[in-house]
Design a protein around this motif. Sequence first.
Motif, PDB file in Angstrom:
ATOM      1  N   GLY A 139      -0.294   2.246  -3.391  1.00 19.30           N
ATOM      2  CA  GLY A 139      -1.273   0.915  -5.465  1.00 19.30           C
ATOM      3  C   GLY A 139      -1.936   0.027  -5.005  1.00 19.30           C
ATOM      4  N   SER A 140      -2.816  -0.161  -5.790  1.00 13.62           N
ATOM      5  CA  SER A 140      -4.190  -0.804  -6.461  1.00 13.62           C
ATOM      6  C   SER A 140      -4.432  -0.962  -6.721  1.00 13.62           C
ATOM      7  N   GLY A 141      -3.397  -1.428  -7.973  1.00 16.86           N
ATOM      8  CA  GLY A 141      -3.276  -1.456  -9.591  1.00 16.86           C
ATOM      9  C   GLY A 141      -3.564  -3.597  -9.282  1.00 16.86           C
ATOM     10  N   ASN A 142      -3.003  -4.590  -9.736  1.00 12.32           N
ATOM     11  CA  ASN A 142      -2.923  -6.173  -9.697  1.00 12.32           C
ATOM     12  C   ASN A 142      -2.733  -6.482  -8.356  1.00 12.32           C
ATOM     13  N   VAL A 143      -0.956  -6.180  -8.349  1.00  9.02           N
ATOM     14  CA  VAL A 143      -0.303  -6.611  -7.487  1.00  9.02           C
ATOM     15  C   VAL A 143      -0.530  -5.421  -6.028  1.00  9.02           C
ATOM     16  N   GLY A 144      -1.020  -4.855  -5.889  1.00  9.79           N
ATOM     17  CA  GLY A 144      -1.650  -4.310  -4.921  1.00  9.79           C
ATOM     18  C   GLY A 144      -3.001  -5.044  -3.237  1.00  9.79           C
ATOM     19  N   VAL A 204      -4.397   4.799  -2.378  1.00  9.39           N
ATOM     20  CA  VAL A 204      -4.590   5.026  -3.770  1.00  9.39           C
ATOM     21  C   VAL A 204      -4.486   6.911  -3.856  1.00  9.39           C
ATOM     22  N   ARG A 205      -4.306   7.098  -4.597  1.00  8.27           N
ATOM     23  CA  ARG A 205      -4.421   8.365  -4.993  1.00  8.27           C
ATOM     24  C   ARG A 205      -6.059   9.190  -6.134  1.00  8.27           C
ATOM     25  N   SER A 206      -6.477   7.962  -6.234  1.00 10.55           N
ATOM     26  CA  SER A 206      -7.222   7.755  -6.978  1.00 10.55           C
ATOM     27  C   SER A 206      -8.635   6.747  -6.070  1.00 10.55           C
ATOM     28  N   ALA A 237       3.668  -1.254  -4.668  1.00 10.59           N
ATOM     29  CA  ALA A 237       2.484  -1.739  -5.738  1.00 10.59           C
ATOM     30  C   ALA A 237       2.717  -1.006  -6.814  1.00 10.59           C
ATOM     31  N   VAL A 238       3.781  -0.017  -6.958  1.00 11.28           N
ATOM     32  CA  VAL A 238       3.448   1.031  -8.394  1.00 11.28           C
ATOM     33  C   VAL A 238       4.781   1.197  -9.049  1.00 11.28           C
ATOM     34  N   PRO A 239       4.261   1.873 -10.225  1.00 12.79           N
ATOM     35  CA  PRO A 239       5.315   1.917 -10.878  1.00 12.79           C
ATOM     36  C   PRO A 239       6.627   1.573 -10.746  1.00 12.79           C
ATOM     37  N   ASP A 289       8.660  10.362  -7.864  1.00 13.12           N
ATOM     38  CA  ASP A 289       7.509  10.407  -6.682  1.00 13.12           C
ATOM     39  C   ASP A 289       6.741   9.711  -5.673  1.00 13.12           C
ATOM     40  N   VAL A 290       6.609   9.494  -5.626  1.00 11.56           N
ATOM     41  CA  VAL A 290       5.314   8.570  -4.733  1.00 11.56           C
ATOM     42  C   VAL A 290       6.227   8.129  -3.183  1.00 11.56           C
ATOM     43  N   VAL A 291       7.457   7.300  -3.374  1.00 14.62           N
ATOM     44  CA  VAL A 291       8.042   7.851  -1.905  1.00 14.62           C
ATOM     45  C   VAL A 291       8.717   8.723  -1.190  1.00 14.62           C
ATOM     46  N   ASP A 348       9.808  -3.584  -1.181  1.00 12.22           N
ATOM     47  CA  ASP A 348       9.401  -3.414  -2.526  1.00 12.22           C
ATOM     48  C   ASP A 348       9.194  -4.596  -3.403  1.00 12.22           C
ATOM     49  N   ALA A 349       7.915  -4.426  -3.850  1.00 15.27           N
ATOM     50  CA  ALA A 349       7.508  -5.353  -4.956  1.00 15.27           C
ATOM     51  C   ALA A 349       7.123  -5.228  -6.377  1.00 15.27           C
ATOM     52  N   THR A 350       8.408  -4.075  -6.050  1.00 17.09           N
ATOM     53  CA  THR A 350       8.267  -3.322  -8.030  1.00 17.09           C
ATOM     54  C   THR A 350       9.226  -4.334  -9.124  1.00 17.09           C
ATOM     55  N   ASN A 351       8.704  -4.406 -10.007  1.00 17.22           N
ATOM     56  CA  ASN A 351      10.389  -5.191 -10.984  1.00 17.22           C
ATOM     57  C   ASN A 351      10.351  -3.591 -11.836  1.00 17.22           C
ATOM     58  N   ALA A 352      11.795  -3.883 -12.328  1.00 18.50           N
ATOM     59  CA  ALA A 352      11.825  -2.568 -13.190  1.00 18.50           C
ATOM     60  C   ALA A 352      12.236  -3.577 -14.599  1.00 18.50           C
ATOM     61  N   GLY A 357       3.612 -14.021 -10.419  1.00 11.79           N
ATOM     62  CA  GLY A 357       2.447 -13.307 -11.416  1.00 11.79           C
ATOM     63  C   GLY A 357       0.651 -12.671  -9.903  1.00 11.79           C
ATOM     64  N   ALA A 358       0.471 -11.573 -10.687  1.00 20.22           N
ATOM     65  CA  ALA A 358      -0.600 -11.013  -9.762  1.00 20.22           C
ATOM     66  C   ALA A 358      -1.317 -11.899  -9.284  1.00 20.22           C
ATOM     67  N   GLU A 359      -1.910 -12.570 -10.105  1.00 21.01           N
ATOM     68  CA  GLU A 359      -2.794 -13.497 -10.212  1.00 21.01           C
ATOM     69  C   GLU A 359      -2.736 -15.190  -8.880  1.00 21.01           C
ATOM     70  N   GLY A 371       2.574 -18.235 -20.425  1.00 25.12           N
ATOM     71  CA  GLY A 371       1.544 -17.782 -19.487  1.00 25.12           C
ATOM     72  C   GLY A 371       1.893 -17.591 -18.514  1.00 25.12           C
ATOM     73  N   ARG A 372       0.924 -17.022 -17.521  1.00 22.39           N
ATOM     74  CA  ARG A 372       0.977 -15.974 -16.251  1.00 22.39           C
ATOM     75  C   ARG A 372       0.198 -17.149 -15.351  1.00 22.39           C
ATOM     76  N   ASP A 373      -0.254 -18.495 -15.317  1.00 22.54           N
ATOM     77  CA  ASP A 373      -0.495 -18.639 -14.239  1.00 22.54           C
ATOM     78  C   ASP A 373      -0.356 -20.170 -13.859  1.00 22.54           C
TER      79      ASP A 373
HETATM   80  N1  NAP Z   1       1.884  -7.574 -12.979  1.00 22.28           N
HETATM   81  C1  NAP Z   1       2.247  -8.361 -12.178  1.00 22.28           C
HETATM   82  O1  NAP Z   1       1.924  -9.805 -12.215  1.00 22.28           O
HETATM   83  C2  NAP Z   1       3.177  -7.857 -11.232  1.00 22.28           C
HETATM   84  C3  NAP Z   1       3.935  -8.949 -10.647  1.00 22.28           C
HETATM   85  C4  NAP Z   1       4.770  -8.600  -9.454  1.00 22.28           C
HETATM   86  C5  NAP Z   1       5.407  -7.602  -9.205  1.00 22.28           C
HETATM   87  N2  NAP Z   1       4.566  -6.626 -10.520  1.00 22.28           N
HETATM   88  C6  NAP Z   1       5.538  -5.377 -10.477  1.00 22.28           C
HETATM   89  O2  NAP Z   1       4.201  -4.440  -9.056  1.00 22.28           O
HETATM   90  C7  NAP Z   1       4.944  -3.017  -9.520  1.00 22.28           C
HETATM   91  C8  NAP Z   1       2.319  -2.734  -9.753  1.00 22.28           C
HETATM   92  O3  NAP Z   1       2.328  -3.855 -10.489  1.00 22.28           O
HETATM   93  P1  NAP Z   1       1.162  -3.404 -11.480  1.00 22.28           P
HETATM   94  O4  NAP Z   1       0.597  -4.912 -12.263  1.00 22.28           O
HETATM   95  O5  NAP Z   1      -0.012  -3.856 -10.345  1.00 22.28           O
HETATM   96  O6  NAP Z   1       0.417  -2.466 -11.822  1.00 22.28           O
HETATM   97  P2  NAP Z   1      -0.686  -1.726 -12.436  1.00 22.28           P
HETATM   98  O7  NAP Z   1      -2.128  -2.920 -12.195  1.00 22.28           O
HETATM   99  O8  NAP Z   1      -0.784  -0.983 -13.174  1.00 22.28           O
HETATM  100  O9  NAP Z   1      -1.427  -0.961 -10.542  1.00 22.28           O
HETATM  101  C9  NAP Z   1      -0.325   0.286 -10.788  1.00 22.28           C
HETATM  102  C10 NAP Z   1      -0.799   0.916  -9.116  1.00 22.28           C
HETATM  103  O10 NAP Z   1       0.605   2.071  -9.267  1.00 22.28           O
HETATM  104  C11 NAP Z   1      -0.648   3.154  -9.051  1.00 22.28           C
HETATM  105  N3  NAP Z   1       0.150   4.042  -9.637  1.00 22.28           N
HETATM  106  C12 NAP Z   1       0.902   4.534 -10.482  1.00 22.28           C
HETATM  107  N4  NAP Z   1       1.899   5.552 -10.288  1.00 22.28           N
HETATM  108  C13 NAP Z   1       1.408   6.115  -9.254  1.00 22.28           C
HETATM  109  C14 NAP Z   1       1.585   8.508  -8.417  1.00 22.28           C
HETATM  110  N5  NAP Z   1       2.874   7.776  -9.051  1.00 22.28           N
HETATM  111  N6  NAP Z   1       1.102   7.365  -7.046  1.00 22.28           N
HETATM  112  C15 NAP Z   1       0.385   7.085  -6.560  1.00 22.28           C
HETATM  113  N7  NAP Z   1      -0.285   5.963  -6.850  1.00 22.28           N
HETATM  114  C16 NAP Z   1       0.665   5.913  -8.251  1.00 22.28           C
HETATM  115  C17 NAP Z   1      -1.697   2.978 -10.174  1.00 22.28           C
HETATM  116  O11 NAP Z   1      -2.219   4.032  -9.481  1.00 22.28           O
HETATM  117  P3  NAP Z   1      -3.674   4.039 -10.350  1.00 22.28           P
HETATM  118  O12 NAP Z   1      -5.193   3.461 -10.383  1.00 22.28           O
HETATM  119  O13 NAP Z   1      -4.735   5.931  -9.772  1.00 22.28           O
HETATM  120  O14 NAP Z   1      -3.395   4.391 -12.012  1.00 22.28           O
HETATM  121  C18 NAP Z   1      -2.077   1.456  -9.686  1.00 22.28           C
HETATM  122  O15 NAP Z   1      -2.768   1.424  -8.280  1.00 22.28           O
HETATM  123  C19 NAP Z   1       4.867  -2.614 -10.543  1.00 22.28           C
HETATM  124  O16 NAP Z   1       6.812  -1.918 -10.340  1.00 22.28           O
HETATM  125  C20 NAP Z   1       5.008  -4.050 -11.043  1.00 22.28           C
HETATM  126  O17 NAP Z   1       6.594  -4.387 -11.889  1.00 22.28           O
HETATM  127  C21 NAP Z   1       4.123  -6.979 -10.850  1.00 22.28           C
END
Ligand code: NAP
Length: 213
Positions: free
Chosen positions: A22-27, A45-47, A75-77, A83-85, A98-102, A135-137, A203-205
């Motif tokens: 996962g390459s979003g905010n957290v990854g 990453v998938r893309s 670091a995915v939802p 699906d991913v694991v 596991d860095a995720t949160n429900a 927070g991801a920041e 806030g997040r900071d």
């Molecule tokens: N945001 C925060 O401050 C924070 C802090 C701590 C923990 N978390 C937890 O960390 C996790 C990720 O949060 P985030 O904020 O980084 O989310 P995000 O920015 O939306 O990034 C999610 C990443 O997961 C990838 N992804 C989603 N579905 C996928 C799949 N089926 N197969 C492969 N990759 C997939 C996405 O890929 P695409 O780009 O291709 O869609 C994206 O790279 C969540 O569980 C969240 O609860 C978040």
Amino acid sequence: MDMSSEGAATGIGPTHRIAVIGSGNVGAAIARGAVRAGREVVLGVRSAAKAEVPAGVAVASPHEAVAGAGIVVLAVPVAALADVVPTLAVEPGTIVVDATNAVGAPVPGGHPTVAHHVAALAPHARVVKAFNTVGAEHLDGTPVTGRPTFLPVAGDDGGRADIVELARQMGFDAVDLGGMDAVVHVEDHARLWIHVAIVRGLGRDWTFTIARP
Ligand SMILES: NC(=O)c1ccc[n+]([C@@H]2O[C@H](COP(=O)([O-])OP(=O)(O)OC[C@H]3O[C@@H](n4cnc5c(N)ncnc54)[C@H](OP(=O)(O)O)[C@@H]3O)[C@@H](O)[C@H]2O)c1
């Protein structure tokens, strides 16, 4: 490659290489911090076209990224985990973080925590809960002030020490909370951060720190 003999010869063990799925905010933040800490990091990453890749981080498909990695960070939802694991083909004994949160949804499968859900999906892995309480920041480990950010770690007895070490190298004040029974405290701690930051509007900071004399 026999990673254990590689470690003996070079001082670099199998946990030197980290796959972040996962390459979003957290990854991206964890990858940035781990590279700065001197680790070899591959983003799964998938893309590749969409991914924002921190300097010094390699990119591969999730399945390819995991090959040869001693630590795999999820670091995915939460909804994507089932699906991913199974597609990752995690080797037995690999530490899966596991860095995720429900958030706003129950833990899938009726498990007590998301980490238990991950353990059911990867039964031969060493599952550790960490990097979900900040927070991801601020998840790259850079302290917000002079005091390092508190990072609770819980989970598999054979995996926690490596993750505490990684987190401390990244700059966190990492604390070992114990085994899988203690994961609930790590997930509750994230719920507290979310409540204060989002629901109560701080806030997040900001991050939690431990004040010691
Ligand atoms: N945001 C925060 O401050 C924070 C802090 C701590 C923990 N978390 C937890 O960390 C996790 C990720 O949060 P985030 O904020 O980084 O989310 P995000 O920015 O939306 O990034 C999610 C990443 O997961 C990838 N992804 C989603 N579905 C996928 C799949 N089926 N197969 C492969 N990759 C997939 C996405 O890929 P695409 O780009 O291709 O869609 C994206 O790279 C969540 O569980 C969240 O609860 C978040």
